[in-house]
Scaffold this motif. Structure first.
Motif, mmCIF file in Angstrom:
data_model
loop_
_atom_site.group_PDB
_atom_site.id
_atom_site.type_symbol
_atom_site.label_atom_id
_atom_site.label_comp_id
_atom_site.label_asym_id
_atom_site.label_seq_id
_atom_site.Cartn_x
_atom_site.Cartn_y
_atom_site.Cartn_z
ATOM 1 N N SER A 16 0.932 -3.035 -8.482
ATOM 2 C CA SER A 16 0.175 -1.851 -8.364
ATOM 3 C C SER A 16 -0.277 -1.617 -9.852
ATOM 4 O O SER A 16 0.515 -1.702 -10.842
ATOM 5 C CB SER A 16 0.949 -0.891 -7.824
ATOM 6 N N ARG A 18 -2.467 1.978 -12.021
ATOM 7 C CA ARG A 18 -3.461 3.324 -11.698
ATOM 8 C C ARG A 18 -4.432 3.292 -12.881
ATOM 9 O O ARG A 18 -3.930 3.482 -13.978
ATOM 10 C CB ARG A 18 -2.277 4.564 -11.820
ATOM 11 N N TYR A 59 -14.899 3.953 0.324
ATOM 12 C CA TYR A 59 -14.295 2.853 -0.138
ATOM 13 C C TYR A 59 -14.978 1.711 0.179
ATOM 14 O O TYR A 59 -15.633 1.881 1.406
ATOM 15 C CB TYR A 59 -12.866 2.436 0.390
ATOM 16 N N VAL A 63 -11.220 -3.033 -0.290
ATOM 17 C CA VAL A 63 -10.454 -2.190 -1.025
ATOM 18 C C VAL A 63 -9.630 -1.384 0.033
ATOM 19 O O VAL A 63 -8.539 -0.501 -0.386
ATOM 20 C CB VAL A 63 -10.666 -1.536 -2.370
ATOM 21 N N ARG A 66 -5.823 -0.220 0.425
ATOM 22 C CA ARG A 66 -5.064 -0.722 -0.627
ATOM 23 C C ARG A 66 -5.411 0.310 -1.866
ATOM 24 O O ARG A 66 -4.361 0.356 -2.595
ATOM 25 C CB ARG A 66 -5.425 -2.168 -0.938
ATOM 26 N N PHE A 67 -6.349 0.592 -2.029
ATOM 27 C CA PHE A 67 -6.887 1.631 -3.167
ATOM 28 C C PHE A 67 -6.937 3.098 -2.847
ATOM 29 O O PHE A 67 -7.439 3.432 -1.449
ATOM 30 C CB PHE A 67 -8.213 0.897 -3.728
ATOM 31 N N LEU A 80 -7.782 5.908 -10.070
ATOM 32 C CA LEU A 80 -8.001 4.958 -8.764
ATOM 33 C C LEU A 80 -6.591 4.186 -8.807
ATOM 34 O O LEU A 80 -5.992 3.366 -9.585
ATOM 35 C CB LEU A 80 -8.873 3.811 -9.232
ATOM 36 N N MET A 82 -4.203 1.562 -7.266
ATOM 37 C CA MET A 82 -4.557 0.343 -6.864
ATOM 38 C C MET A 82 -3.120 -0.150 -6.315
ATOM 39 O O MET A 82 -2.157 -0.340 -7.298
ATOM 40 C CB MET A 82 -5.220 -0.597 -7.769
ATOM 41 N N THR A 83 -2.939 -0.730 -5.034
ATOM 42 C CA THR A 83 -1.785 -1.513 -4.716
ATOM 43 C C THR A 83 -2.219 -2.478 -3.973
ATOM 44 O O THR A 83 -3.184 -2.953 -3.638
ATOM 45 C CB THR A 83 -0.930 -0.568 -3.657
ATOM 46 N N LEU A 85 -2.230 -5.635 -4.882
ATOM 47 C CA LEU A 85 -3.481 -6.238 -5.606
ATOM 48 C C LEU A 85 -3.426 -7.752 -5.377
ATOM 49 O O LEU A 85 -2.285 -8.607 -5.216
ATOM 50 C CB LEU A 85 -3.249 -5.964 -7.232
ATOM 51 N N ASP A 89 -8.999 -9.250 -7.023
ATOM 52 C CA ASP A 89 -9.289 -7.921 -7.711
ATOM 53 C C ASP A 89 -9.564 -7.914 -9.234
ATOM 54 O O ASP A 89 -9.877 -6.880 -9.910
ATOM 55 C CB ASP A 89 -8.146 -6.854 -7.258
ATOM 56 N N TYR A 93 -13.017 -2.604 -14.630
ATOM 57 C CA TYR A 93 -13.391 -1.728 -13.818
ATOM 58 C C TYR A 93 -14.094 -0.550 -14.520
ATOM 59 O O TYR A 93 -13.762 -0.287 -15.754
ATOM 60 C CB TYR A 93 -12.128 -1.072 -13.182
#
Length: 128
Positions: A16, A18, A59, A63, A66-67, A80, A82-83, A85, A89, A93
């Protein structure tokens, strides 16, 4: 509005991160904010967006689940989370603001050309 993304890094698949988007300007709370990403050799693509009040989120299918996008208008920030991953990905960004500032299409389909203000990106690398 000026935007700056941060929080990228190297993470293993399944991990993950952030990302944060810091904004300047008193009108930030009136802006929709979007996250986009661009992988090497590929076009920039939409990831997620959040309405000015945070009541609506959008979304990309890739994603979804997951996001999670969120915002704290008191801090002039959008996040954001993000898990789970995946190597796919991996990308730079970017956070961005549209023109008009509160733009939210009825179909939830945001395009790169809808956004006129872009921050510098932050690199996310997901290793397999």
């Amino acid at each position: 509005v000026q935007l700056q993304a941060s929080g990228g890094g190297l993470v293993q698949a399944g991990g993950s991160l952030r990302l944060s988007c810091a904004a300047s300007g008193r009108t930030f709370k009136s802006y929709t904010v979007g996250w986009f990403r661009q992988a090497p050799g590929k076009e920039r693509e939409f990831v997620a967006a959040i309405s000015w009040g945070g009541g609506s989120t959008y979304y990309a299918d890739s994603v979804k689940g997951r996001f999670t996008i969120s915002r704290d208008n008191a801090k002039n920030a959008v996040y954001l989370q993000m898990t789970s991953l995946k190597p796919e990905d991996t990308a730079v960004y970017y956070c961005a603001a549209p023109d008009p500032m509160d733009y939210c299409p009825d179909d939830g389909r945001f395009e790169v050309f809808d956004f006129g203000s872009w921050g510098q990106g932050t690199l996310v690398t997901v290793s397999s």
